[in-house]
Design an enzyme around this catalytic site. Structure first.
Site, short mmCIF file in Angstrom:
data_model
loop_
_atom_site.label_atom_id
_atom_site.label_comp_id
_atom_site.label_asym_id
_atom_site.label_seq_id
_atom_site.Cartn_x
_atom_site.Cartn_y
_atom_site.Cartn_z
N TYR A 199 0.77 -1.14 -0.14
CA TYR A 199 -0.11 0.07 -0.16
C TYR A 199 0.88 1.22 0.06
O TYR A 199 1.69 1.59 0.89
CB TYR A 199 -0.75 -0.11 1.30
CG TYR A 199 -1.85 1.07 1.25
CD1 TYR A 199 -2.20 1.96 0.31
CD2 TYR A 199 -2.49 1.19 2.53
CE1 TYR A 199 -3.14 2.86 0.39
CE2 TYR A 199 -3.46 2.52 2.88
CZ TYR A 199 -3.70 3.13 1.84
OH TYR A 199 -4.58 4.07 1.92
N LYS A 217 -1.44 -1.41 -3.82
CA LYS A 217 -2.71 -0.22 -3.90
C LYS A 217 -1.89 0.88 -3.85
O LYS A 217 -1.25 1.47 -3.17
CB LYS A 217 -3.49 -0.30 -2.38
CG LYS A 217 -4.52 0.61 -2.36
CD LYS A 217 -5.29 0.67 -0.80
CE LYS A 217 -6.14 1.75 -0.85
NZ LYS A 217 -6.77 1.85 0.59
#
Length: 296
Positions: free
Chosen positions: A136, A164
């Site tokens: 992320y 992400k």
């Protein structure tokens, strides 16, 4: 071989009761509704889930409930990030033991490690826990950007299955999409960039607004996956006002306000977050009314 992650995943809010306790029935109902609306994956205990204000026991319980309610129907990508690598490893092992299918690991916040240290951090976690990892990258929250070259270095390792990407840097995202290996998915970390990221070849989005309008975001991802740009543009027009409303204050403040207006949970957050300012409530309610999410 891990199946490539695709489509829309909801970064779940964590429901609390009015007195601030974990609201387990509301969480179970939210998970069931998300799956009934066609959600492709669920992500508990990320930044949208207020993970930093959960006790260790609450963190595990939120993931445990999500796993129980999902019952194998979709992947459960459990937030496990920490800016202490040892804590991230310990939490990852605990989440594996209660049934998470994947782990979401954010770049360490506050420490500001250099790029080579990010590689060392993520590899140490992968060495210690055998669940597939979604990286992320959210520099707006962590004060550190995972550069494309660093992301691609990690992506070469099959234990890392997706990123992400919430940097908002389309050139960076495009480089990762172009050069990543076939097992590695690129998921937008910004709702508003879902269409352009998928147009570049990304696989989908980990979404905030899908807490509120799951079917719309699923349909948008499905339209892009089948390369129906006309349908995707029409869906983007529908969802754009909701995206604006969902970020009128820090996430998940507006999302929880909207879900409360929809009767799905209490508008309760934990300090240092507070409920949505009254000055925004009329406009946010109007957006929900126009979407048909609440009566006008």
């Amino acid at each position: 071989m891990t199946t490539l992650l695709r489509g829309c995943g909801t970064a779940l809010v964590t429901p609390f009761t009015p007195d601030g306790a974990l609201d387990e029935p509301a969480l179970r109902a939210l998970v069931d509704w998300q799956i009934a609306q066609g959600m492709h994956m669920l992500i508990p205990c990320g930044s949208t889930g207020e993970a930093v204000t959960l006790t260790p026991a609450e963190h595990l319980r939120v993931v445990e409930i999500t796993v129980e309610q999902v019952n194998g129907r979709v992947p459960v990508i459990a937030g496990a990030g920490s800016n202490d690598t040892r804590k991230a490893i310990a939490l990852s092992r605990d989440l594996r033991s209660i049934g998470a299918t994947h782990l979401l690991h954010v770049t360490p916040m506050y420490n500001k490690p250099p790029q080579r240290a990010l590689v060392a951090h993520f590899r140490a976690i992968a060495d210690a826990c055998d669940l597939p990892i979604v990286i992320y990258n959210v520099p707006g929250r962590t004060a550190i950007n995972l550069e494309a070259r660093t992301c691609l270095e990690l992506a070469a390792d099959p234990r890392f299955v997706a990123v992400k990407e919430a940097s908002g840097n389309m050139a960076q995202i495009g480089t990762i999409i172009r050069d990543r290996p076939g097992h590695f998915a690129v998921l937008s970390g910004d709702d508003g960039l879902t269409l352009p990221v998928m147009a570049l070849g990304g696989e989908g989005v980990i979404s905030v607004v899908s807490n509120i309008a799951p079917a719309l975001m699923v349909q948008l991802c499905d339209a892009m996956a089948r390369e129906d740009l006309q349908a995707a543009r029409a869906l983007e027009v529908q969802v754009a006002p909701l995206i604006d409303a969902a970020f009128v204050e820090s996430n998940p403040i507006p999302a929880k306000a909207m879900l409360a207006m929809m009767g799905r949970l209490s508008d309760t957050l934990r300090l240092p977050l507070v409920p949505l300012a009254e000055t925004h409530r009329t406009a946010v309610r109007t957006v929900l009314e126009r979407l048909g999410a609440i009566p006008s």
